[in-house]
Design an enzyme around this catalytic site. Sequence first.
Site, PDB file in Angstrom:
ATOM      1  NE  ARG A  22      -3.791  -1.323   2.228  1.00 58.05           N
ATOM      2  CZ  ARG A  22      -4.787  -1.613   3.047  1.00 58.05           C
ATOM      3  NH1 ARG A  22      -5.186  -0.761   3.953  1.00 58.05           N
ATOM      4  NH2 ARG A  22      -5.389  -2.776   2.963  1.00 58.05           N
ATOM      5  CB  SER A 113      -8.548  -1.800   2.334  1.00 57.09           C
ATOM      6  OG  SER A 113      -9.573  -2.293   3.139  1.00 57.09           O
ATOM      7  CG  HIS A 114      -9.582   1.009   5.644  1.00 59.54           C
ATOM      8  ND1 HIS A 114      -8.949  -0.209   5.496  1.00 59.54           N
ATOM      9  CD2 HIS A 114      -8.809   1.748   6.459  1.00 59.54           C
ATOM     10  CE1 HIS A 114      -7.842  -0.200   6.218  1.00 59.54           C
ATOM     11  NE2 HIS A 114      -7.734   0.972   6.815  1.00 59.54           N
ATOM     12  CG  ASP A 277     -13.659  -1.941   3.290  1.00 61.13           C
ATOM     13  OD1 ASP A 277     -14.399  -2.782   2.773  1.00 61.13           O
ATOM     14  OD2 ASP A 277     -12.426  -2.110   3.464  1.00 61.13           O
ATOM     15  CG  ASP A 279     -11.137  -4.046   0.168  1.00 63.03           C
ATOM     16  OD1 ASP A 279     -11.597  -3.379   1.106  1.00 63.03           O
ATOM     17  OD2 ASP A 279     -10.330  -4.978   0.339  1.00 63.03           O
ATOM     18  CG  ASP A 281     -11.997  -6.244   3.156  1.00 67.30           C
ATOM     19  OD1 ASP A 281     -12.324  -5.055   3.377  1.00 67.30           O
ATOM     20  OD2 ASP A 281     -10.812  -6.612   3.063  1.00 67.30           O
ATOM     21  NE  ARG A 282     -11.183  -2.385   7.199  1.00 61.36           N
ATOM     22  CZ  ARG A 282     -10.415  -1.701   8.036  1.00 61.36           C
ATOM     23  NH1 ARG A 282     -10.937  -0.741   8.771  1.00 61.36           N
ATOM     24  NH2 ARG A 282      -9.132  -1.958   8.136  1.00 61.36           N
ATOM     25  CB  THR A 344      -3.689  -7.230  13.552  1.00 57.04           C
ATOM     26  OG1 THR A 344      -4.113  -6.984  14.889  1.00 57.04           O
ATOM     27  CG2 THR A 344      -4.424  -6.318  12.605  1.00 57.04           C
ATOM     28  CD  GLU A 364      -9.593  -3.854  15.963  1.00 56.31           C
ATOM     29  OE1 GLU A 364     -10.196  -2.768  15.916  1.00 56.31           O
ATOM     30  OE2 GLU A 364      -8.641  -4.164  15.225  1.00 56.31           O
ATOM     31  CE  LYS A 376     -11.057  -6.607   6.672  1.00 62.92           C
ATOM     32  NZ  LYS A 376      -9.618  -6.831   6.418  1.00 62.92           N
TER      33      LYS A 376
END
Length: 540
Positions: A22, A113-114, A277, A279, A281-282, A344, A364, A376
Amino acid sequence: MRVTTHPTRPIAGQKPGTSGLRKKTRVFMEPHYLENFVQALFNALHGAEGKTFVLGGDGRYFNDRAAQVILRMAAAQGAERVIVGQGALLSTPAASHLIRARRTDGGIILSASHNPGGADEDFGIKFNTPNGGPAAEAITTAIHAETERLSEYRILEAHDIDLSHIGTHDLAGMVVEVVDPVADYAALMEELFDFDAIRGLFRSGFRMKFDAMHAITGPYAAHILEHMLGAPMGTVVNATPQPDFGGHHPDPNPTHARLLYEHLMGDHAPEFGAASDGDGDRNMILGRGIYVSPSDSLAVIAANAHLAPGWSGGLRGVARSMPTSRAVDRVAAARGWDAYATPTGWKFFGSLLDSGRVSLCGEESFGTGADHVREKDGLWAVLMWLNILAHRRQSVAEVLADHWREYGRDYYSRHDYEGVDAAGAAALMDALRGRLDALAGTVAGPLTVSGARDFAYTDPVDGATATGQGLEIDFEGGARAVLRLSGTGTEGATLRVYLERPEAALDLDPARALEPVVQAVAALADIAGHTGRTAPDVVT
Ligand code: VG1
Ligand code: CO
Protein backbone atom coordinates in the site's frame (compact mmCIF):
# COMPACT_ATOMS: atom_id res chain seq x y z
CA MET A 1 2.60 -8.22 -30.47
CA ARG A 2 6.01 -8.38 -28.95
CA VAL A 3 7.32 -9.09 -25.45
CA THR A 4 9.77 -6.49 -24.25
CA THR A 5 12.29 -7.12 -21.51
CA HIS A 6 12.89 -3.88 -19.62
CA PRO A 7 15.99 -3.53 -17.53
CA THR A 8 15.08 -2.37 -14.04
CA ARG A 9 16.73 -2.17 -10.65
CA PRO A 10 15.49 -2.85 -7.15
CA ILE A 11 13.12 -0.19 -5.85
CA ALA A 12 13.34 0.50 -2.14
CA GLY A 13 10.32 0.02 0.10
CA GLN A 14 8.31 -2.51 -1.89
CA LYS A 15 7.58 -4.55 1.19
CA PRO A 16 4.00 -5.83 1.45
CA GLY A 17 2.37 -5.05 4.81
CA THR A 18 -0.67 -6.33 6.72
CA SER A 19 -2.62 -6.64 3.49
CA GLY A 20 -0.42 -6.26 0.46
CA LEU A 21 1.62 -3.34 -0.79
CA ARG A 22 0.00 0.00 0.00
CA LYS A 23 1.50 3.33 -1.11
CA LYS A 24 0.55 6.75 -2.39
CA THR A 25 -1.00 6.37 -5.85
CA ARG A 26 1.70 8.58 -7.36
CA VAL A 27 4.34 6.16 -6.11
CA PHE A 28 2.61 3.32 -7.98
CA MET A 29 2.46 5.59 -11.04
CA GLU A 30 6.21 6.23 -11.06
CA PRO A 31 7.96 4.63 -14.05
CA HIS A 32 8.44 0.88 -13.54
CA TYR A 33 7.17 0.86 -9.94
CA LEU A 34 4.04 -1.25 -10.52
CA GLU A 35 5.82 -3.37 -13.15
CA ASN A 36 8.66 -4.08 -10.75
CA PHE A 37 6.33 -5.34 -8.05
CA VAL A 38 4.25 -7.45 -10.41
CA GLN A 39 7.36 -9.07 -11.90
CA ALA A 40 8.63 -9.76 -8.38
CA LEU A 41 5.29 -11.38 -7.61
CA PHE A 42 5.42 -13.62 -10.68
CA ASN A 43 9.04 -14.53 -9.92
CA ALA A 44 8.14 -15.41 -6.32
CA LEU A 45 5.49 -17.75 -7.74
CA HIS A 46 8.21 -19.39 -9.90
CA GLY A 47 6.66 -17.93 -13.01
CA ALA A 48 3.16 -17.66 -14.42
CA GLU A 49 3.45 -20.02 -17.34
CA GLY A 50 0.28 -22.02 -17.92
CA LYS A 51 -1.37 -20.51 -14.84
CA THR A 52 -4.79 -18.98 -14.34
CA PHE A 53 -5.33 -15.90 -12.19
CA VAL A 54 -8.22 -13.73 -11.08
CA LEU A 55 -7.84 -9.95 -11.41
CA GLY A 56 -9.96 -7.06 -10.19
CA GLY A 57 -10.06 -4.12 -7.84
CA ASP A 58 -12.22 -1.67 -5.97
CA GLY A 59 -12.40 0.88 -8.80
CA ARG A 60 -10.18 3.49 -7.24
CA TYR A 61 -8.07 5.85 -9.32
CA PHE A 62 -5.41 3.92 -11.34
CA ASN A 63 -7.35 0.62 -10.98
CA ASP A 64 -8.05 0.55 -14.73
CA ARG A 65 -4.49 1.43 -15.78
CA ALA A 66 -2.90 -1.05 -13.38
CA ALA A 67 -5.20 -3.84 -14.61
CA GLN A 68 -4.06 -3.32 -18.21
CA VAL A 69 -0.38 -3.42 -17.19
CA ILE A 70 -0.91 -6.62 -15.19
CA LEU A 71 -2.74 -8.29 -18.09
CA ARG A 72 0.12 -7.46 -20.48
CA MET A 73 2.68 -8.71 -17.98
CA ALA A 74 0.75 -11.93 -17.29
CA ALA A 75 0.59 -12.55 -21.04
CA ALA A 76 4.31 -11.88 -21.36
CA GLN A 77 5.02 -14.55 -18.72
CA GLY A 78 2.95 -17.10 -20.61
CA ALA A 79 -0.06 -17.23 -18.29
CA GLU A 80 -2.91 -19.27 -19.71
CA ARG A 81 -5.90 -17.27 -18.53
CA VAL A 82 -6.85 -14.25 -16.46
CA ILE A 83 -10.42 -13.96 -15.18
CA VAL A 84 -11.22 -10.25 -14.79
CA GLY A 85 -14.27 -8.59 -13.28
CA GLN A 86 -16.08 -6.40 -15.81
CA GLY A 87 -14.57 -2.91 -15.71
CA ALA A 88 -11.63 -4.46 -13.82
CA LEU A 89 -13.89 -4.45 -10.74
CA LEU A 90 -14.15 -7.12 -8.04
CA SER A 91 -14.78 -6.78 -4.35
CA THR A 92 -12.18 -8.52 -2.21
CA PRO A 93 -14.60 -11.25 -1.01
CA ALA A 94 -15.93 -11.77 -4.55
CA ALA A 95 -12.33 -12.14 -5.79
CA SER A 96 -11.66 -14.64 -3.02
CA HIS A 97 -14.71 -16.63 -4.07
CA LEU A 98 -13.74 -16.64 -7.78
CA ILE A 99 -10.19 -17.72 -6.98
CA ARG A 100 -11.60 -20.73 -5.14
CA ALA A 101 -14.60 -21.55 -7.30
CA ARG A 102 -12.58 -21.51 -10.53
CA ARG A 103 -9.69 -23.45 -8.96
CA THR A 104 -7.17 -20.86 -10.07
CA ASP A 105 -3.55 -20.29 -9.16
CA GLY A 106 -4.47 -17.18 -7.20
CA GLY A 107 -5.59 -13.64 -7.75
CA ILE A 108 -4.38 -10.06 -7.81
CA ILE A 109 -6.59 -7.52 -6.04
CA LEU A 110 -6.12 -3.82 -6.69
CA SER A 111 -7.15 -1.88 -3.61
CA ALA A 112 -5.98 0.07 -0.63
CA SER A 113 -9.13 -1.05 1.14
CA HIS A 114 -10.56 1.63 3.44
CA ASN A 115 -7.83 4.17 2.62
CA PRO A 116 -8.97 7.13 0.50
CA GLY A 117 -8.47 6.93 -3.28
CA GLY A 118 -7.37 9.41 -5.94
CA ALA A 119 -4.21 10.62 -7.65
CA ASP A 120 -3.01 12.12 -4.36
CA GLU A 121 -4.35 9.39 -2.11
CA ASP A 122 -3.66 5.68 -1.81
CA PHE A 123 -3.37 2.65 -4.06
CA GLY A 124 -2.55 -0.94 -3.27
CA ILE A 125 -2.02 -4.38 -4.69
CA LYS A 126 -2.28 -7.72 -2.99
CA PHE A 127 -1.88 -11.31 -4.00
CA ASN A 128 -4.21 -14.05 -2.80
CA THR A 129 -3.24 -17.70 -2.99
CA PRO A 130 -5.31 -20.54 -4.51
CA ASN A 131 -7.21 -21.00 -1.22
CA GLY A 132 -8.61 -17.49 -1.84
CA GLY A 133 -6.83 -15.89 1.10
CA PRO A 134 -4.15 -13.22 1.43
CA ALA A 135 -0.69 -14.61 0.78
CA ALA A 136 0.95 -15.91 3.94
CA GLU A 137 4.12 -14.37 5.34
CA ALA A 138 6.41 -16.82 3.49
CA ILE A 139 5.12 -15.60 0.11
CA THR A 140 5.13 -11.90 0.90
CA THR A 141 8.69 -12.33 2.18
CA ALA A 142 9.62 -14.06 -1.08
CA ILE A 143 8.02 -11.26 -3.12
CA HIS A 144 9.96 -8.69 -1.14
CA ALA A 145 13.19 -10.60 -1.66
CA GLU A 146 12.50 -10.61 -5.41
CA THR A 147 11.93 -6.84 -5.46
CA GLU A 148 15.40 -6.47 -3.98
CA ARG A 149 17.20 -8.44 -6.66
CA LEU A 150 15.11 -7.76 -9.74
CA SER A 151 17.06 -6.72 -12.83
CA GLU A 152 14.37 -6.86 -15.52
CA TYR A 153 10.67 -7.26 -16.14
CA ARG A 154 8.76 -8.61 -19.11
CA ILE A 155 5.72 -6.97 -20.65
CA LEU A 156 3.79 -7.40 -23.86
CA GLU A 157 3.50 -4.42 -26.17
CA ALA A 158 -0.19 -4.31 -26.99
CA HIS A 159 -3.23 -2.08 -26.95
CA ASP A 160 -5.64 -1.99 -24.03
CA ILE A 161 -8.15 -4.81 -23.77
CA ASP A 162 -11.80 -3.74 -23.67
CA LEU A 163 -12.87 -4.77 -20.17
CA SER A 164 -16.22 -2.98 -20.32
CA HIS A 165 -18.11 -5.95 -21.79
CA ILE A 166 -18.51 -9.53 -20.64
CA GLY A 167 -16.75 -11.95 -22.99
CA THR A 168 -13.34 -13.35 -23.84
CA HIS A 169 -10.33 -11.87 -25.60
CA ASP A 170 -7.08 -13.32 -26.83
CA LEU A 171 -3.97 -11.49 -25.68
CA ALA A 172 -1.00 -13.05 -27.47
CA GLY A 173 -2.24 -16.53 -26.61
CA MET A 174 -3.52 -15.72 -23.13
CA VAL A 175 -7.28 -15.80 -22.59
CA VAL A 176 -8.72 -12.72 -20.92
CA GLU A 177 -12.14 -13.71 -19.59
CA VAL A 178 -14.27 -10.74 -18.56
CA VAL A 179 -16.95 -11.84 -16.08
CA ASP A 180 -19.89 -10.25 -14.26
CA PRO A 181 -18.29 -9.25 -10.94
CA VAL A 182 -21.52 -9.74 -8.98
CA ALA A 183 -23.16 -12.92 -10.34
CA ASP A 184 -21.10 -15.70 -8.73
CA TYR A 185 -20.92 -13.92 -5.40
CA ALA A 186 -24.67 -13.28 -5.33
CA ALA A 187 -25.34 -16.95 -6.10
CA LEU A 188 -23.07 -17.98 -3.22
CA MET A 189 -24.92 -15.68 -0.81
CA GLU A 190 -28.24 -17.14 -1.93
CA GLU A 191 -26.96 -20.62 -1.03
CA LEU A 192 -25.70 -19.58 2.39
CA PHE A 193 -28.60 -17.49 3.68
CA ASP A 194 -32.35 -17.89 4.06
CA PHE A 195 -33.37 -15.45 1.32
CA ASP A 196 -37.05 -16.36 1.73
CA ALA A 197 -37.02 -15.33 5.37
CA ILE A 198 -35.20 -12.09 4.56
CA ARG A 199 -37.69 -11.33 1.75
CA GLY A 200 -40.45 -11.88 4.29
CA LEU A 201 -38.76 -9.46 6.65
CA PHE A 202 -38.71 -6.71 4.00
CA ARG A 203 -42.32 -7.52 3.03
CA SER A 204 -43.33 -7.00 6.64
CA GLY A 205 -42.23 -3.38 6.40
CA PHE A 206 -38.73 -3.74 7.85
CA ARG A 207 -36.48 -0.95 6.54
CA MET A 208 -32.73 -0.55 6.29
CA LYS A 209 -30.08 1.74 4.78
CA PHE A 210 -26.87 0.41 3.31
CA ASP A 211 -24.10 2.95 2.69
CA ALA A 212 -21.76 1.71 -0.05
CA MET A 213 -19.56 4.78 0.52
CA HIS A 214 -19.12 5.32 -3.27
CA ALA A 215 -17.07 2.13 -3.29
CA ILE A 216 -17.17 -1.39 -4.65
CA THR A 217 -20.11 -2.85 -2.69
CA GLY A 218 -22.60 -0.54 -4.44
CA PRO A 219 -23.36 -2.91 -7.35
CA TYR A 220 -23.29 -5.98 -5.08
CA ALA A 221 -25.59 -4.51 -2.43
CA ALA A 222 -28.03 -3.01 -4.94
CA HIS A 223 -28.34 -6.33 -6.75
CA ILE A 224 -28.67 -8.52 -3.67
CA LEU A 225 -30.67 -6.28 -1.33
CA GLU A 226 -32.91 -4.41 -3.76
CA HIS A 227 -33.28 -6.87 -6.62
CA MET A 228 -33.00 -10.29 -5.04
CA LEU A 229 -34.36 -9.59 -1.56
CA GLY A 230 -36.99 -6.98 -2.33
CA ALA A 231 -35.69 -4.13 -0.20
CA PRO A 232 -37.13 -0.85 -1.49
CA MET A 233 -35.16 1.02 -4.16
CA GLY A 234 -33.01 3.60 -2.44
CA THR A 235 -32.09 1.20 0.37
CA VAL A 236 -28.51 1.33 -0.94
CA VAL A 237 -27.03 4.82 -0.94
CA ASN A 238 -23.76 6.07 -2.48
CA ALA A 239 -24.04 3.01 -4.69
CA THR A 240 -21.89 4.03 -7.67
CA PRO A 241 -18.18 3.28 -7.25
CA GLN A 242 -16.11 6.39 -7.88
CA PRO A 243 -12.33 6.66 -8.39
CA ASP A 244 -12.04 9.00 -5.39
CA PHE A 245 -14.92 7.50 -3.35
CA GLY A 246 -16.64 10.88 -3.50
CA GLY A 247 -13.64 12.44 -1.75
CA HIS A 248 -14.24 10.47 1.46
CA HIS A 249 -12.52 7.72 3.43
CA PRO A 250 -14.43 4.58 2.43
CA ASP A 251 -14.11 3.31 5.99
CA PRO A 252 -17.32 2.07 7.60
CA ASN A 253 -17.14 3.45 11.11
CA PRO A 254 -19.07 6.12 13.03
CA THR A 255 -16.55 8.80 12.02
CA HIS A 256 -16.34 8.20 8.28
CA ALA A 257 -19.92 6.95 7.78
CA ARG A 258 -21.18 9.75 9.98
CA LEU A 259 -24.37 10.53 8.02
CA LEU A 260 -25.52 6.92 8.15
CA TYR A 261 -24.66 6.77 11.84
CA GLU A 262 -26.63 9.94 12.59
CA HIS A 263 -29.55 8.69 10.51
CA LEU A 264 -29.72 5.50 12.61
CA MET A 265 -29.49 7.48 15.84
CA GLY A 266 -32.12 9.99 14.70
CA ASP A 267 -35.90 10.26 15.00
CA HIS A 268 -36.68 8.73 11.61
CA ALA A 269 -34.27 5.84 11.81
CA PRO A 270 -35.00 2.61 9.95
CA GLU A 271 -34.65 -0.68 11.85
CA PHE A 272 -31.19 -1.47 10.50
CA GLY A 273 -28.17 0.25 8.99
CA ALA A 274 -24.92 -1.01 7.52
CA ALA A 275 -21.92 0.17 5.54
CA SER A 276 -18.95 -1.40 3.82
CA ASP A 277 -15.47 -0.22 2.88
CA GLY A 278 -13.53 0.52 -0.32
CA ASP A 279 -12.98 -3.11 -1.32
CA GLY A 280 -16.06 -4.58 0.35
CA ASP A 281 -14.50 -6.70 3.06
CA ARG A 282 -15.45 -4.58 6.09
CA ASN A 283 -18.83 -3.91 7.66
CA MET A 284 -20.42 -1.65 10.22
CA ILE A 285 -23.67 -2.80 11.81
CA LEU A 286 -26.18 -0.35 13.29
CA GLY A 287 -29.65 -0.78 14.71
CA ARG A 288 -32.20 1.91 15.36
CA GLY A 289 -30.55 3.99 18.08
CA ILE A 290 -27.72 1.51 18.62
CA TYR A 291 -24.19 0.91 17.36
CA VAL A 292 -22.94 -2.68 17.38
CA SER A 293 -19.23 -2.83 18.09
CA PRO A 294 -17.48 -5.18 15.65
CA SER A 295 -16.37 -7.40 18.52
CA ASP A 296 -19.96 -7.74 19.74
CA SER A 297 -21.14 -8.34 16.20
CA LEU A 298 -18.71 -11.25 15.92
CA ALA A 299 -20.02 -12.71 19.17
CA VAL A 300 -23.67 -12.32 18.16
CA ILE A 301 -22.96 -13.97 14.80
CA ALA A 302 -21.17 -16.84 16.56
CA ALA A 303 -24.16 -17.39 18.83
CA ASN A 304 -26.71 -17.23 15.99
CA ALA A 305 -24.95 -18.51 12.86
CA HIS A 306 -26.90 -21.78 13.01
CA LEU A 307 -29.97 -19.77 11.91
CA ALA A 308 -28.36 -19.44 8.45
CA PRO A 309 -28.55 -22.49 6.16
CA GLY A 310 -24.82 -22.28 5.42
CA TRP A 311 -23.99 -22.94 9.08
CA SER A 312 -27.08 -24.84 10.23
CA GLY A 313 -24.85 -27.69 11.40
CA GLY A 314 -23.12 -25.37 13.88
CA LEU A 315 -19.62 -23.94 13.96
CA ARG A 316 -16.40 -25.91 14.30
CA GLY A 317 -14.57 -23.22 16.19
CA VAL A 318 -13.95 -19.48 16.12
CA ALA A 319 -10.96 -17.19 15.74
CA ARG A 320 -10.43 -13.52 16.49
CA SER A 321 -7.46 -11.23 16.13
CA MET A 322 -5.70 -10.74 19.44
CA PRO A 323 -6.83 -7.09 19.93
CA THR A 324 -10.49 -8.04 19.25
CA SER A 325 -12.55 -8.22 22.44
CA ARG A 326 -13.07 -11.53 24.17
CA ALA A 327 -16.84 -11.42 23.67
CA VAL A 328 -16.64 -14.24 21.11
CA ASP A 329 -14.57 -16.35 23.51
CA ARG A 330 -17.52 -16.32 25.90
CA VAL A 331 -19.76 -17.85 23.24
CA ALA A 332 -17.11 -20.42 22.34
CA ALA A 333 -16.71 -21.42 25.99
CA ALA A 334 -20.47 -21.81 26.41
CA ARG A 335 -20.75 -23.93 23.27
CA GLY A 336 -17.58 -25.93 23.79
CA TRP A 337 -15.81 -24.66 20.66
CA ASP A 338 -12.10 -24.01 20.30
CA ALA A 339 -11.29 -20.29 20.22
CA TYR A 340 -8.09 -18.93 18.66
CA ALA A 341 -6.42 -15.53 18.97
CA THR A 342 -4.24 -14.60 16.00
CA PRO A 343 -2.17 -11.56 15.03
CA THR A 344 -3.98 -8.72 13.24
CA GLY A 345 -4.63 -9.31 9.52
CA TRP A 346 -6.85 -11.82 7.77
CA LYS A 347 -3.98 -13.94 6.44
CA PHE A 348 -3.55 -15.58 9.84
CA PHE A 349 -7.06 -17.06 9.70
CA GLY A 350 -6.36 -18.91 6.44
CA SER A 351 -4.74 -22.05 7.81
CA LEU A 352 -7.30 -22.33 10.64
CA LEU A 353 -10.12 -22.18 8.07
CA ASP A 354 -8.37 -24.48 5.58
CA SER A 355 -7.74 -27.13 8.23
CA GLY A 356 -11.36 -27.01 9.37
CA ARG A 357 -10.45 -25.85 12.88
CA VAL A 358 -12.72 -22.81 12.70
CA SER A 359 -15.73 -21.68 10.69
CA LEU A 360 -16.00 -18.06 11.81
CA CYS A 361 -13.38 -15.32 12.17
CA GLY A 362 -13.38 -11.67 13.07
CA GLU A 363 -11.41 -8.57 13.83
CA GLU A 364 -12.31 -5.51 15.86
CA SER A 365 -11.60 -3.40 12.76
CA PHE A 366 -15.06 -4.06 11.28
CA GLY A 367 -14.02 -7.36 9.74
CA THR A 368 -16.12 -10.52 9.96
CA GLY A 369 -16.12 -13.59 7.78
CA ALA A 370 -16.45 -17.33 7.60
CA ASP A 371 -15.30 -20.42 5.77
CA HIS A 372 -17.26 -19.63 2.58
CA VAL A 373 -14.31 -17.51 1.35
CA ARG A 374 -10.87 -16.70 2.74
CA GLU A 375 -11.32 -12.96 3.25
CA LYS A 376 -13.47 -10.96 5.56
CA ASP A 377 -16.75 -10.21 3.88
CA GLY A 378 -18.74 -7.02 4.46
CA LEU A 379 -21.97 -7.86 2.69
CA TRP A 380 -21.90 -11.38 4.11
CA ALA A 381 -21.98 -9.93 7.63
CA VAL A 382 -24.91 -7.70 6.68
CA LEU A 383 -26.83 -10.65 5.24
CA MET A 384 -26.00 -12.72 8.32
CA TRP A 385 -27.52 -10.00 10.51
CA LEU A 386 -30.58 -9.81 8.27
CA ASN A 387 -30.92 -13.60 8.47
CA ILE A 388 -30.70 -13.42 12.28
CA LEU A 389 -33.23 -10.57 12.51
CA ALA A 390 -35.59 -12.36 10.10
CA HIS A 391 -35.57 -15.47 12.28
CA ARG A 392 -35.58 -13.86 15.70
CA ARG A 393 -38.02 -11.08 14.79
CA GLN A 394 -36.35 -8.83 17.33
CA SER A 395 -34.75 -5.42 16.99
CA VAL A 396 -30.95 -5.12 16.90
CA ALA A 397 -31.09 -3.61 20.40
CA GLU A 398 -33.09 -6.58 21.70
CA VAL A 399 -30.74 -9.10 20.11
CA LEU A 400 -27.76 -7.38 21.78
CA ALA A 401 -29.48 -7.07 25.15
CA ASP A 402 -30.38 -10.76 25.12
CA HIS A 403 -26.85 -11.63 24.08
CA TRP A 404 -25.23 -9.70 26.92
CA ARG A 405 -27.67 -11.14 29.46
CA GLU A 406 -26.78 -14.64 28.35
CA TYR A 407 -23.02 -14.32 27.86
CA GLY A 408 -21.95 -11.16 29.71
CA ARG A 409 -20.56 -7.97 28.25
CA ASP A 410 -17.11 -6.69 27.34
CA TYR A 411 -17.02 -2.93 26.90
CA TYR A 412 -14.66 -2.19 24.08
CA SER A 413 -13.15 0.69 22.13
CA ARG A 414 -10.19 1.47 19.87
CA HIS A 415 -8.38 4.81 19.88
CA ASP A 416 -6.34 5.68 16.79
CA TYR A 417 -3.63 8.32 16.69
CA GLU A 418 -3.13 8.78 12.95
CA GLY A 419 -0.22 10.19 10.98
CA VAL A 420 2.02 10.63 14.00
CA ASP A 421 5.78 10.98 13.79
CA ALA A 422 7.12 7.50 13.04
CA ALA A 423 10.19 7.86 15.27
CA GLY A 424 8.06 9.05 18.20
CA ALA A 425 5.64 6.16 17.82
CA ALA A 426 8.50 3.66 17.60
CA ALA A 427 10.12 5.17 20.70
CA LEU A 428 6.83 4.85 22.61
CA MET A 429 6.54 1.18 21.69
CA ASP A 430 10.23 0.48 22.42
CA ALA A 431 10.01 2.11 25.84
CA LEU A 432 6.95 0.12 26.81
CA ARG A 433 8.31 -3.11 25.35
CA GLY A 434 11.46 -2.66 27.40
CA ARG A 435 9.43 -2.52 30.62
CA LEU A 436 6.91 -5.29 29.90
CA ASP A 437 8.55 -7.94 32.06
CA ALA A 438 8.61 -5.62 35.05
CA LEU A 439 5.02 -4.37 34.70
CA ALA A 440 3.17 -7.02 36.72
CA GLY A 441 2.08 -5.51 40.02
CA THR A 442 2.52 -1.92 38.78
CA VAL A 443 -0.25 0.44 39.81
CA ALA A 444 -1.34 2.30 36.69
CA GLY A 445 -3.84 5.02 37.52
CA PRO A 446 -6.94 3.26 38.88
CA LEU A 447 -5.84 -0.23 37.76
CA THR A 448 -3.09 -2.69 38.65
CA VAL A 449 -1.22 -4.60 35.96
CA SER A 450 -1.52 -8.36 36.34
CA GLY A 451 0.61 -9.34 33.34
CA ALA A 452 2.01 -8.06 30.05
CA ARG A 453 3.48 -9.54 26.89
CA ASP A 454 4.76 -8.81 23.41
CA PHE A 455 2.27 -10.91 21.45
CA ALA A 456 3.76 -13.71 19.38
CA TYR A 457 1.89 -16.42 17.50
CA THR A 458 2.67 -19.89 16.31
CA ASP A 459 0.31 -21.20 13.66
CA PRO A 460 -1.11 -24.45 15.08
CA VAL A 461 -1.30 -25.97 11.59
CA ASP A 462 1.99 -25.17 9.89
CA GLY A 463 4.06 -23.97 12.82
CA ALA A 464 4.87 -20.60 11.18
CA THR A 465 5.66 -17.94 13.75
CA ALA A 466 4.99 -14.21 13.93
CA THR A 467 6.52 -12.02 16.61
CA GLY A 468 6.11 -8.39 17.68
CA GLN A 469 2.35 -8.39 16.99
CA GLY A 470 1.32 -5.89 19.67
CA LEU A 471 1.88 -5.16 23.35
CA GLU A 472 -0.84 -6.71 25.47
CA ILE A 473 -1.37 -5.57 29.06
CA ASP A 474 -3.78 -7.31 31.44
CA PHE A 475 -5.16 -5.64 34.53
CA GLU A 476 -6.52 -7.12 37.71
CA GLY A 477 -10.28 -7.52 37.37
CA GLY A 478 -10.05 -8.59 33.71
CA ALA A 479 -9.54 -5.31 31.84
CA ARG A 480 -7.00 -5.27 29.03
CA ALA A 481 -5.18 -2.79 26.82
CA VAL A 482 -3.28 -3.47 23.60
CA LEU A 483 -0.93 -1.07 21.84
CA ARG A 484 0.24 -1.68 18.29
CA LEU A 485 1.39 0.22 15.24
CA SER A 486 -0.66 0.01 12.05
CA GLY A 487 0.76 -1.83 9.05
CA THR A 488 -1.59 -0.30 6.47
CA GLY A 489 -0.90 3.44 6.66
CA THR A 490 0.96 5.35 3.97
CA GLU A 491 1.97 8.44 5.95
CA GLY A 492 3.94 8.52 9.21
CA ALA A 493 2.76 6.02 11.80
CA THR A 494 -0.63 5.20 13.27
CA LEU A 495 -0.76 4.14 16.90
CA ARG A 496 -3.72 1.98 17.82
CA VAL A 497 -4.75 1.62 21.45
CA TYR A 498 -7.34 -1.11 22.09
CA LEU A 499 -9.30 -0.96 25.34
CA GLU A 500 -11.44 -3.67 26.88
CA ARG A 501 -13.21 -4.17 30.17
CA PRO A 502 -15.64 -6.90 31.19
CA GLU A 503 -18.31 -5.55 33.49
CA ALA A 504 -21.38 -7.05 35.11
CA ALA A 505 -23.49 -3.90 34.61
CA LEU A 506 -24.94 -4.15 31.11
CA ASP A 507 -26.08 -0.63 30.35
CA LEU A 508 -23.09 1.60 31.04
CA ASP A 509 -21.93 4.23 28.58
CA PRO A 510 -18.98 2.47 26.85
CA ALA A 511 -16.72 5.53 26.99
CA ARG A 512 -17.28 5.88 30.74
CA ALA A 513 -16.93 2.17 31.37
CA LEU A 514 -13.52 2.29 29.67
CA GLU A 515 -12.27 5.44 31.37
CA PRO A 516 -10.20 3.51 33.98
CA VAL A 517 -8.43 1.62 31.17
CA VAL A 518 -7.72 4.88 29.32
CA GLN A 519 -6.22 6.30 32.51
CA ALA A 520 -4.15 3.17 33.06
CA VAL A 521 -2.70 3.41 29.54
CA ALA A 522 -1.94 7.09 30.10
CA ALA A 523 -0.02 6.15 33.22
CA LEU A 524 1.99 3.44 31.43
CA ALA A 525 2.72 4.91 28.00
CA ASP A 526 3.46 8.58 27.58
CA ILE A 527 1.39 9.04 24.41
CA ALA A 528 1.37 12.83 24.57
CA GLY A 529 5.09 12.98 25.26
CA HIS A 530 6.03 10.67 22.39
CA THR A 531 3.51 11.79 19.78
CA GLY A 532 2.49 15.30 20.80
CA ARG A 533 -1.15 14.18 20.73
CA THR A 534 -3.50 14.62 23.64
CA ALA A 535 -6.52 12.93 22.06
CA PRO A 536 -7.09 10.21 19.44
CA ASP A 537 -8.14 11.14 15.89
CA VAL A 538 -10.62 8.31 15.50
CA VAL A 539 -12.51 6.46 18.22
CA THR A 540 -14.41 3.32 17.26
C1 VG1 B 1 -5.99 -2.66 9.66
C2 VG1 B 1 -6.84 -3.35 10.71
C3 VG1 B 1 -6.71 -4.86 10.56
C4 VG1 B 1 -7.10 -5.25 9.13
C5 VG1 B 1 -6.29 -4.46 8.11
C6 VG1 B 1 -6.74 -4.70 6.69
O1 VG1 B 1 -4.65 -3.03 9.82
O2 VG1 B 1 -6.47 -2.96 12.01
O3 VG1 B 1 -7.51 -5.50 11.51
O4 VG1 B 1 -6.90 -6.62 8.92
O5 VG1 B 1 -6.41 -3.07 8.37
O6 VG1 B 1 -8.06 -4.29 6.53
P1 VG1 B 1 -3.60 -2.09 10.61
O7 VG1 B 1 -2.29 -2.78 10.46
O8 VG1 B 1 -3.66 -0.73 9.96
O9 VG1 B 1 -4.08 -2.02 12.02
V1 VG1 B 1 -8.65 -3.76 5.00
O10 VG1 B 1 -10.27 -3.61 5.08
O11 VG1 B 1 -7.32 -3.80 4.20
O12 VG1 B 1 -8.67 -5.10 3.99
CO1 CO C 1 -11.06 -3.57 3.14
